[in-house]
Design an enzyme around this catalytic site. Structure first.
Site, PDB file in Angstrom:
ATOM      1  N   SER A  57     -35.287 -11.539 -45.583  1.00 21.23           N
ATOM      2  CA  SER A  57     -35.548 -12.417 -46.721  1.00 21.23           C
ATOM      3  C   SER A  57     -36.950 -12.359 -47.305  1.00 21.23           C
ATOM      4  O   SER A  57     -37.217 -12.977 -48.330  1.00 21.23           O
ATOM      5  CB  SER A  57     -35.222 -13.869 -46.346  1.00 21.23           C
ATOM      6  OG  SER A  57     -33.837 -14.039 -46.243  1.00 21.23           O
ATOM      7  N   SER A 106     -33.726 -14.281 -49.226  1.00 18.17           N
ATOM      8  CA  SER A 106     -33.715 -15.618 -49.807  1.00 18.17           C
ATOM      9  C   SER A 106     -35.048 -16.024 -50.436  1.00 18.17           C
ATOM     10  O   SER A 106     -35.130 -17.000 -51.170  1.00 18.17           O
ATOM     11  CB  SER A 106     -33.345 -16.642 -48.731  1.00 18.17           C
ATOM     12  OG  SER A 106     -34.326 -16.666 -47.704  1.00 18.17           O
ATOM     13  N   LYS A 125     -42.959 -21.030 -50.085  1.00 15.96           N
ATOM     14  CA  LYS A 125     -41.497 -21.120 -50.108  1.00 15.96           C
ATOM     15  C   LYS A 125     -41.059 -22.534 -49.749  1.00 15.96           C
ATOM     16  O   LYS A 125     -41.655 -23.177 -48.883  1.00 15.96           O
ATOM     17  CB  LYS A 125     -40.902 -20.097 -49.136  1.00 15.96           C
ATOM     18  CG  LYS A 125     -39.377 -19.978 -49.209  1.00 15.96           C
ATOM     19  CD  LYS A 125     -38.869 -18.874 -48.294  1.00 15.96           C
ATOM     20  CE  LYS A 125     -37.355 -18.762 -48.341  1.00 15.96           C
ATOM     21  NZ  LYS A 125     -36.850 -17.676 -47.461  1.00 15.96           N
TER      22      LYS A 125
END
Length: 485
Positions: A177, A153, A78
């Site tokens: 997330s 997210s 990420k």
């Protein structure tokens, strides 16, 4: 059949038998990315040159006795986890050209395990969002249906695994997330106990809530990855000095005698019928394996959403104050004085959702409002944590849906922040309490989009939730379904 249809242990065996090479795995990843990335848009940056060079280096070591299970495995990271020399943007224009000079601890650990970083994954800007539509560059799409969001997210992290672009990925979870996009994309996502995994090198959103965790196709692979990244880190003051057990040893399929708590709040108002029915079906499966369940109450969970947004926005207001155009990141050209530098850099560099949360947090922390908002939210957080502790005094795990509904369509909620925030009502309490939780596939909605089962455990008891998740996974076929992208 893709190589990524195999588990980590199967690929490890193939490598040791020299049936495949590390280069084969890396090329499989980049070929798949070339085929689908124009539609999925899971990646922000690829690291092809370094990945291929590393694969060639590792090919010479195939068969060595000290090669661990993650040797040669391709992974996506990420884009809020810093990677030395590899662009890290947090999906924000304010960090569009930021090249870190060090690796996050989790990246160091994975490099030590000889994994290969394929690239950096898209996300909601600074991890603020539930759909990936808040990325400062472009929105990731759900591989099951490109008209739908992948969640957020960590939407890029979940979508890349679901699309077969990488074997597994790292995400971060502040209010759901990892688990929410894992549920929306039909993969496995774990938020570890707060402090289980080092946050050193994770760009902070809300420091008391953030936690890095793994996203994979199977529970077993998830356990391998958590095993590799867990443990005390002196570079992170919030890292816990708690022994990391052998997560794989507990994957026996045995849940006989397990005591399951099902909060009535997690099956009540605001939770869709499809999510409710999928959980009841999962409980029936576990009952058939010898587990028992009872309905309980987490009475303060109804205040979790408001509590979370006050606390997380307050912490974000402080954490994001460092992005001011002075030291690193994008700097506005429209500057006549120092105040212009601060104001214009932040106005031009941050997206709308980030600005919204900074404003909320600054207000909550301001003189005259601190006691009424931030302090009160901290007190409610303690009550929420106490609710979990009271339940865990009599039960082994808590089970409910990961999300109230399956994934929604792109653009459906982006203009209504409160409706968007409500997607996280079932995941947020876990972060406020600091306990671990996993999402595993448990069915599909009427729109043919995946649903997730959330299994919540006691502090530092990831082993038990892995045991339950693995038993459920092996008793069903939900994890075998793949997006037909």
């Amino acid at each position: 059949m893709s190589l990524f249809d195999h588990s980590v242990s199967e690929l490890h065996k193939k490598l040791n038998n020299k049936e495949i090479s590390v280069t084969d795995l890396v090329e499989e990843s980049y070929k798949r990315i070339a085929d689908v990335e124009d539609n999925v848009k899971a990646f922000l940056t690829l690291d092809e040159e370094n990945a291929r060079a590393k694969a060639k280096e590792l090919d010479a070591k195939i068969g060595a006795e000290d090669n661990g299970l993650l040797f040669g495995m391709p992974i996506g990271v990420k884009d809020n986890i810093v990677t030395n020399g590899l662009r890290t943007t947090c999906a924000s224009k304010i960090l569009a050209n930021f090249d870190p000079i060090y690796d996050a601890t989790v990246v160091q650990k994975l490099k030590a395990a000889d994994t290969i970083t394929i690239g950096k994954l898209n996300m909601d800007e600074f991890a603020m969002g539930s759909s990936n539509e808040n990325s400062g560059f472009y929105a990731t799409k759900n591989p099951w249906n490109l008209d739908y969001v992948p969640g957020g997210s960590s939407g890029g992290s979940a979508a890349a695994v679901a699309a077969g672009e990488v074997l597994f990925s790292l995400g971060s979870d502040t209010g759901g997330s990892i688990r929410q996009p894992a549920a929306y994309c039909g993969v496995v996502g774990l938020k570890p106990t707060y402090g289980r995994v080092s946050r050193y090198g994770l760009v902070a959103f809300a420091s008391s809530l953030d936690q890095i965790g793994p996203i994979t196709r199977t529970v077993e692979d998830n356990a391998y990855l958590l095993q590799a990244i867990s443990g005390l880190d002196r570079m992170d003051a919030t890292s816990a000095n708690v022994e990391v057990g052998n997560y794989l040893a507990g994957l026996t399929g045995d849940v006989k005698g397990l005591r399951i708590a099902v909060p009535k709040e997690y099956l009540g108002e605001g939770v869709g019928e499809e999510a409710r029915e999928s959980v009841l079906a999962a409980l029936k499966v576990l009952e058939g394996m010898g587990a028992t369940w009872e309905e309980v109450s987490l009475p303060h969970s109804k205040y979790a959403l408001a509590t979370y947004y006050l606390l997380s926005s307050s912490e974000a207001s402080a954490n994001l104050s460092r992005f001011d155009g002075v030291r690193y990141g994008v700097r506005s050209d429209n500057v006549n004085n120092l105040m212009d530098l601060y104001k214009n850099t932040r106005s031009e560099g941050f997206g709308d959702e980030v600005k919204r949360r900074i404003m909320l947090g600054t207000f909550a922390l301001s003189s005259g409002y601190y006691d009424a908002y931030y302090k009160k939210a901290q007190q409610v957080r303690t009550l929420i944590k106490n609710d979990f502790e009271n339940v865990f005094a009599n039960y082994d795990v808590i089970i409910g849906p990961t999300t109230p509904t399956p994934a929604f369509k792109v653009g459906e909620k982006v203009d209504d922040p409160m409706t968007m925030y409500a997607n996280d009502i079932l995941t947020i309490p876990v972060n406020l309490a600091g306990v671990p939780a996993i999402s595993v596939p448990c069915g599909f909605g009427a729109n043919n989009m995946p649903l997730g089962l959330q299994i919540i455990g006691k502090h530092f008891d990831e082993a038990t939730i892995y045991r339950v998740a693995h038993a459920f996974e092996q008793a069903t076929d939900h994890h075998t379904k793949k997006a037909s992208l």
